[in-house]
Design a protein around this motif. Structure first.
Motif, PDB file in Angstrom:
ATOM      1  N   SER A   1      -5.141   5.493  12.611  1.00  0.00           N
ATOM      2  CA  SER A   1      -5.438   4.962  11.276  1.00  0.00           C
ATOM      3  C   SER A   1      -6.646   4.035  11.361  1.00  0.00           C
ATOM      4  O   SER A   1      -6.938   3.498  12.429  1.00  0.00           O
TER       5      SER A   1
ATOM      6  N   ASN B   1       0.648  15.051  20.037  1.00  0.00           N
ATOM      7  CA  ASN B   1       1.035  16.465  19.896  1.00  0.00           C
ATOM      8  C   ASN B   1       0.503  17.119  18.620  1.00  0.00           C
ATOM      9  O   ASN B   1       0.740  18.290  18.377  1.00  0.00           O
TER      10      ASN B   1
ATOM     11  N   SER C   1      -1.702   7.709  15.775  1.00  0.00           N
ATOM     12  CA  SER C   1      -2.398   8.700  14.935  1.00  0.00           C
ATOM     13  C   SER C   1      -3.877   8.381  14.776  1.00  0.00           C
ATOM     14  O   SER C   1      -4.695   9.276  14.624  1.00  0.00           O
TER      15      SER C   1
ATOM     16  N   GLN D   1      -6.951   1.071  10.315  1.00  0.00           N
ATOM     17  CA  GLN D   1      -6.591  -0.294  10.721  1.00  0.00           C
ATOM     18  C   GLN D   1      -6.397  -0.382  12.227  1.00  0.00           C
ATOM     19  O   GLN D   1      -6.647  -1.418  12.819  1.00  0.00           O
TER      20      GLN D   1
ATOM     21  N   TRP E   1      -1.109 -10.443  -1.826  1.00  0.00           N
ATOM     22  CA  TRP E   1      -1.057  -9.157  -1.106  1.00  0.00           C
ATOM     23  C   TRP E   1      -0.733  -9.434   0.356  1.00  0.00           C
ATOM     24  O   TRP E   1      -1.107 -10.492   0.870  1.00  0.00           O
TER      25      TRP E   1
ATOM     26  N   VAL F   1      -2.442  -4.134  18.427  1.00  0.00           N
ATOM     27  CA  VAL F   1      -3.884  -3.908  18.348  1.00  0.00           C
ATOM     28  C   VAL F   1      -4.213  -3.433  16.937  1.00  0.00           C
ATOM     29  O   VAL F   1      -3.502  -2.601  16.387  1.00  0.00           O
TER      30      VAL F   1
ATOM     31  N   SER G   1      -6.419  -4.261  12.877  1.00  0.00           N
ATOM     32  CA  SER G   1      -7.028  -5.239  11.969  1.00  0.00           C
ATOM     33  C   SER G   1      -6.132  -6.453  11.761  1.00  0.00           C
ATOM     34  O   SER G   1      -6.619  -7.553  11.581  1.00  0.00           O
TER      35      SER G   1
ATOM     36  N   GLN H   1       0.866  -1.182   0.000  1.00  0.00           N
ATOM     37  CA  GLN H   1       0.000   0.000   0.000  1.00  0.00           C
ATOM     38  C   GLN H   1       0.896   1.223   0.000  1.00  0.00           C
ATOM     39  O   GLN H   1       1.786   1.313   0.838  1.00  0.00           O
TER      40      GLN H   1
HETATM   41  C1  LIG Z   1      -3.470  -4.261   5.719  1.00  0.00           C
HETATM   42  C2  LIG Z   1      -2.973  -3.392   6.822  1.00  0.00           C
HETATM   43  C3  LIG Z   1      -3.120  -3.814   8.129  1.00  0.00           C
HETATM   44  C4  LIG Z   1      -2.717  -3.018   9.182  1.00  0.00           C
HETATM   45  N1  LIG Z   1      -2.923  -3.450  10.457  1.00  0.00           N
HETATM   46  C5  LIG Z   1      -2.642  -2.624  11.488  1.00  0.00           C
HETATM   47  C6  LIG Z   1      -2.912  -3.017  12.839  1.00  0.00           C
HETATM   48  O1  LIG Z   1      -3.370  -4.129  13.112  1.00  0.00           O
HETATM   49  N2  LIG Z   1      -2.633  -2.141  13.830  1.00  0.00           N
HETATM   50  C7  LIG Z   1      -2.103  -0.900  13.595  1.00  0.00           C
HETATM   51  O2  LIG Z   1      -1.881  -0.127  14.547  1.00  0.00           O
HETATM   52  N3  LIG Z   1      -1.817  -0.517  12.328  1.00  0.00           N
HETATM   53  C8  LIG Z   1      -2.060  -1.353  11.280  1.00  0.00           C
HETATM   54  N4  LIG Z   1      -1.741  -0.967  10.007  1.00  0.00           N
HETATM   55  C9  LIG Z   1      -0.930   0.261   9.820  1.00  0.00           C
HETATM   56  C10 LIG Z   1      -1.752   1.533   9.832  1.00  0.00           C
HETATM   57  O3  LIG Z   1      -2.166   1.829   8.516  1.00  0.00           O
HETATM   58  C11 LIG Z   1      -0.915   2.717  10.351  1.00  0.00           C
HETATM   59  O4  LIG Z   1       0.256   2.827   9.580  1.00  0.00           O
HETATM   60  C12 LIG Z   1      -0.531   2.581  11.810  1.00  0.00           C
HETATM   61  O5  LIG Z   1      -1.669   2.276  12.592  1.00  0.00           O
HETATM   62  C13 LIG Z   1       0.088   3.854  12.321  1.00  0.00           C
HETATM   63  O6  LIG Z   1       0.594   3.635  13.616  1.00  0.00           O
HETATM   64  P1  LIG Z   1       0.852   4.852  14.590  1.00  0.00           P
HETATM   65  O7  LIG Z   1      -0.404   5.599  14.816  1.00  0.00           O
HETATM   66  O8  LIG Z   1       1.572   4.327  15.786  1.00  0.00           O
HETATM   67  O9  LIG Z   1       1.946   5.718  13.802  1.00  0.00           O
HETATM   68  P2  LIG Z   1       1.770   7.088  13.018  1.00  0.00           P
HETATM   69  O10 LIG Z   1       0.617   7.069  12.102  1.00  0.00           O
HETATM   70  O11 LIG Z   1       3.108   7.413  12.490  1.00  0.00           O
HETATM   71  O12 LIG Z   1       1.399   8.117  14.170  1.00  0.00           O
HETATM   72  C14 LIG Z   1       2.277   8.536  15.159  1.00  0.00           C
HETATM   73  C15 LIG Z   1       1.550   9.614  15.950  1.00  0.00           C
HETATM   74  O13 LIG Z   1       2.353  10.027  17.050  1.00  0.00           O
HETATM   75  C16 LIG Z   1       2.243  11.431  17.204  1.00  0.00           C
HETATM   76  N5  LIG Z   1       3.436  11.860  17.923  1.00  0.00           N
HETATM   77  C17 LIG Z   1       4.720  11.891  17.462  1.00  0.00           C
HETATM   78  N6  LIG Z   1       5.550  12.324  18.434  1.00  0.00           N
HETATM   79  C18 LIG Z   1       4.778  12.580  19.526  1.00  0.00           C
HETATM   80  C19 LIG Z   1       5.050  13.063  20.840  1.00  0.00           C
HETATM   81  N7  LIG Z   1       6.304  13.346  21.234  1.00  0.00           N
HETATM   82  N8  LIG Z   1       4.014  13.222  21.674  1.00  0.00           N
HETATM   83  C20 LIG Z   1       2.747  12.928  21.306  1.00  0.00           C
HETATM   84  N9  LIG Z   1       2.430  12.463  20.078  1.00  0.00           N
HETATM   85  C21 LIG Z   1       3.440  12.290  19.198  1.00  0.00           C
HETATM   86  C22 LIG Z   1       2.127  11.953  15.798  1.00  0.00           C
HETATM   87  O14 LIG Z   1       1.469  13.220  15.807  1.00  0.00           O
HETATM   88  C23 LIG Z   1       1.286  10.875  15.120  1.00  0.00           C
HETATM   89  O15 LIG Z   1      -0.099  11.180  15.198  1.00  0.00           O
HETATM   90  C24 LIG Z   1      -2.121  -1.761   8.934  1.00  0.00           C
HETATM   91  C25 LIG Z   1      -1.953  -1.336   7.613  1.00  0.00           C
HETATM   92  C26 LIG Z   1      -2.363  -2.143   6.572  1.00  0.00           C
HETATM   93  C27 LIG Z   1      -2.186  -1.664   5.167  1.00  0.00           C
END
Ligand SMILES: Cc1cc2nc3c(=O)[nH]c(=O)nc-3n(C[C@H](O)[C@H](O)[C@H](O)COP(=O)(O)OP(=O)(O)OC[C@H]3O[C@@H](n4cnc5c(N)ncnc54)[C@H](O)[C@@H]3O)c2cc1C
Ligand SMILES: Nc1ncnc2c1ncn2[C@@H]1O[C@H](COP(=O)(O)O)[C@@H](O)[C@H]1O
Lengths: 281, 309
Positions: free
Chosen positions: B256, B274, B254, B258, A160, B236, B238, A137
């Motif tokens: 997302s 933040n 963030s 999923q 996929w 945690v 999908s 993706q």
């Molecule tokens: C088929 C498929 C399945 C997937 N399955 C899963 C799944 O099971 N679980 C899952 O979680 N994801 C899954 N994903 C991935 C998903 O699409 C996202 O990429 C993922 O959830 C993002 O994780 P995140 O929020 O930790 O990271 P990011 O999206 O990078 O978010 C990080 C966040 O932290 C914040 N941040 C950064 N620094 C600080 C700070 N110092 N203080 C406070 N906030 C801060 C940022 O503002 C941002 O909002 C899947 C994707 C696909 C395509």
């Protein structure tokens, strides 16, 4: 991990990797005046995260084949996009790809998965790749569809969300595919095949200085519609099945109470008071 | 029935995941002529993307009959199976492909419009097909199943076209269930989850410390696991655990789709992020906009003080 198989012979095996350049995922891109494009002036461009994993997996396959003494596969990186994507391809070369193909025609721009898949399929076919690795993706359009289109057009097996790859014979590949809820399935696909690699399959390496120097001498070919034998009306904006008519910043809010602008200690105290009222403490 | 209104196919049973009611609710927005195609593995044989795309495509072409095909929409839930084969179905039908839609509209004159997220939900795009046929997958949770109409009476079962039988393009060798690994996330009443925002393996302790102070289990978003900061069994979402605790605290997540699919059933969701525009805030009952490295330790300290620790 998959169990090791007998060494296979694969003289001249070619592995293609699809690399897309996307805006850095930490940025908040602004909408351009057209209302339907992003303002790409201040964007920091990087290789889409899954594509780095696809490239890493290809490098691991090349290294495994070398180690097994069965002939070194050739690794070819493909990217469709404007002049800036050359930087992404140079990075792929620095990381270890043998050569790169830049799909650079102005007519390739503005496509969707169908249009881009058509152009990439033509380039991959022309290079006669036996195995194609792409990202599951893209970090920008997130269609999760371009590799499926490539496979469909070339009439090749496809999977996929690939979480492990092993070349088991000269004519087949064993893979692990992710299912919902964290379970997996093991599949065998005949070559040539197209695999869309999911993030987490490996930890992509960093390019070395030596790699960057070597990359300058590696071939980077530029191809257009004529080279690939595709009609301009079949690719890019003209060949896309869809049209993006507007972009919008998603509405925020709709959630609950937002504690904003307070010192951490004050915010924490306030939050705990709310949790206490919710009978959670 | 107006001629300009499309025939809307609802595809049922395309893998596990969101049910067909949300897909029906979406279909109703697009037109009154709803039809149901049923994928049944018993009849179709083992799933593979090429075979299912061909079988479903052939059925729709056959149902359209001779002459100019009507404007057609094929809707599938965005499951891992449907998302895998739907692009090839679009190819088969010469259709546009619009993946993971969160909104749909029809102007009654044949014009269709879809909404989908791009740039990891930082922007929303309004997308219009330029073809008479369109295949779209419906994002989980985007349409209310309460608004689903009664399913159409006629259900068409998808069969294998004769020339495809006995030609598996890929072979399933086995299945592996998810490992449990001593983390009881589904059974937990409280969960503190570390997102990519925690910043590194060494920083996961901010989340672990808060979890300890709250008596909570430690969860993780996918990138945290992919980067090796926590083992897979903490994930945690999908492709990880589905949880519904009393309290879910998301640190640097963030939000997302999923991730939300795995935790949106939690009773109280607290988010620390933040970025005030982070999508997690639209599902959180309580949000703190701030640096998690300041807010989480402050919470831990206050909780430990309360407990006399
Ligand atoms: C088929 C498929 C399945 C997937 N399955 C899963 C799944 O099971 N679980 C899952 O979680 N994801 C899954 N994903 C991935 C998903 O699409 C996202 O990429 C993922 O959830 C993002 O994780 P995140 O929020 O930790 O990271 P990011 O999206 O990078 O978010 C990080 C966040 O932290 C914040 N941040 C950064 N620094 C600080 C700070 N110092 N203080 C406070 N906030 C801060 C940022 O503002 C941002 O909002 C899947 C994707 C696909 C395509
Ligand atoms: N313009 C492009 N150039 C090279 N590869 C691409 C391009 N667009 C998509 N891909 C490949 O297809 C994958 C999935 O993209 P998408 O279908 O947009 O989610 C990407 O991760 C890339 O590997």
């Amino acid at each position: 991990m998959l169990p090791r198989q007998q060494p296979w012979e694969n003289p001249g095996l070619k592995i293609g990797v699809c690399i897309k350049q996307v805006p850095d995922s930490d940025a908040h891109p602004r909408i351009a005046d057209t209302g339907r494009h992003i303002d790409d002036r201040e964007v920091n461009w990087v290789i889409s995260s899954c594509d780095l994993c696809a490239l890493e997996e290809a490098l691991l396959l090349v290294e495994a084949a070398e180690k097994a003494g069965v002939g070194r596969p050739e690794l070819i990186a493909f990217s469709l996009g404007p002049a800036r994507v050359e930087e992404a391809l140079r990075k792929a070369l620095a990381l270890g790809a043998d050569r790169a193909v830049h799909l650079a025609d102005a007519d390739f721009q503005g496509g969707d998965a169908l249009a881009d898949g058509r152009a990439l399929a033509a380039a991959i076919d022309r290079a006669a790749c036996d195995l194609v690795l792409a990202g599951a993706q893209s970090d920008d359009l997130g269609q999760a569809a371009t590799p499926a289109v490539i496979a469909g057009l070339l009439g090749r097996p496809y999977a996929w969300l690939v979480m492990a790859v092993e070349l088991e014979r000269a004519d087949s590949v064993r893979i692990v595919r992710e299912l919902e809820g964290g379970s997996n399935e093991v599949l065998r696909l005949g070559l040539p095949a197209v695999l869309a690699v999911q993030a987490g399959i490996n930890k992509p390496r960093f390019a070395s200085l030596r790699g960057a120097l070597q990359a300058r001498r590696k071939p980077l070919e530029t191809v257009d519609c004529t080279t690939l034998g595709v009609e301009a009306g079949q690719v890019g904006e003209a060949g896309a099945g869809t049209e993006t008519t507007a972009l919008r910043v998603p509405p925020t809010g709709g959630g609950g109470l937002l504690i904003e602008g307070d010192a951490p200690e004050t915010a924490a105290t306030e939050l705990l008071a709310h949790l206490e009222r919710e009978a959670l403490l | 029935m107006s001629r300009t209104e499309p025939v809307v196919w609802i595809v049922e049973n395309a893998g596990s995941g969101p049910g067909s009611r949300e897909t029906l609710a979406c279909g109703r927005i697009l037109g009154p002529d709803l039809r149901l195609a049923l994928l049944d593995e018993e009849r179709l044989g083992p799933y593979s993307p090429g075979v299912y795309a061909e079988a479903l495509g052939a059925l729709i072409v056959r149902e359209n009959g001779d002459g100019e095909p009507p404007s057609t929409v094929v809707l599938l839930p965005h499951t891992y199976q449907a998302a895998e084969f739907a692009p090839q179905l679009a190819l088969r039908l010469g259709a546009a492909y619009v993946p993971s839609i969160s909104g749909a509209a029809a102007d009654g004159r044949g014009g269709l419009c879809f909404r989908r997220s791009i740039l990891q939900a930082r922007l929303q795009a309004e997308v219009r097909p330029r073809t008479r046929a369109v295949v779209a997958t419906v994002q989980s949770g985007a349409f209310s199943s309460d608004e689903a109409p009664a399913p159409p009476e006629r259900v068409v079962e998808v069969c294998l076209p004769a020339d495809m039988e006995g030609q598996p393009e890929r072979e399933t060798l086995g299945r592996m269930a998810a490992g449990a690994g001593g983390v009881d996330l589904p059974g937990a009443e409280r969960i503190v989850t570390a997102g990519r925002g925690v910043g590194g393996a060494d920083e996961v302790s901010v989340a672990a410390d808060l979890a300890a102070a709250l008596g909570a289990e430690l969860g993780a978003s996918r990138p945290v696991v992919d980067n090796g900061w926590l083992p897979r069994e903490h994930q945690v979402g999908s492709s990880g655990h589905t949880v519904a605790p009393d309290l879910y605290v998301a640190l640097g997540v963030s939000g997302s789709i999923q991730h939300l699919m795995g935790m949106s059933g939690s009773r109280i969701i607290v988010a620390v992020n933040n970025d005030p525009e982070a999508p997690i805030f639209s599902v959180a009952q309580y949000g703190v906009v701030g640096d998690l490295h300041e807010v989480a330790p402050a919470l831990t300290r206050l909780l430990n003080e309360r407990a006399g620790r």
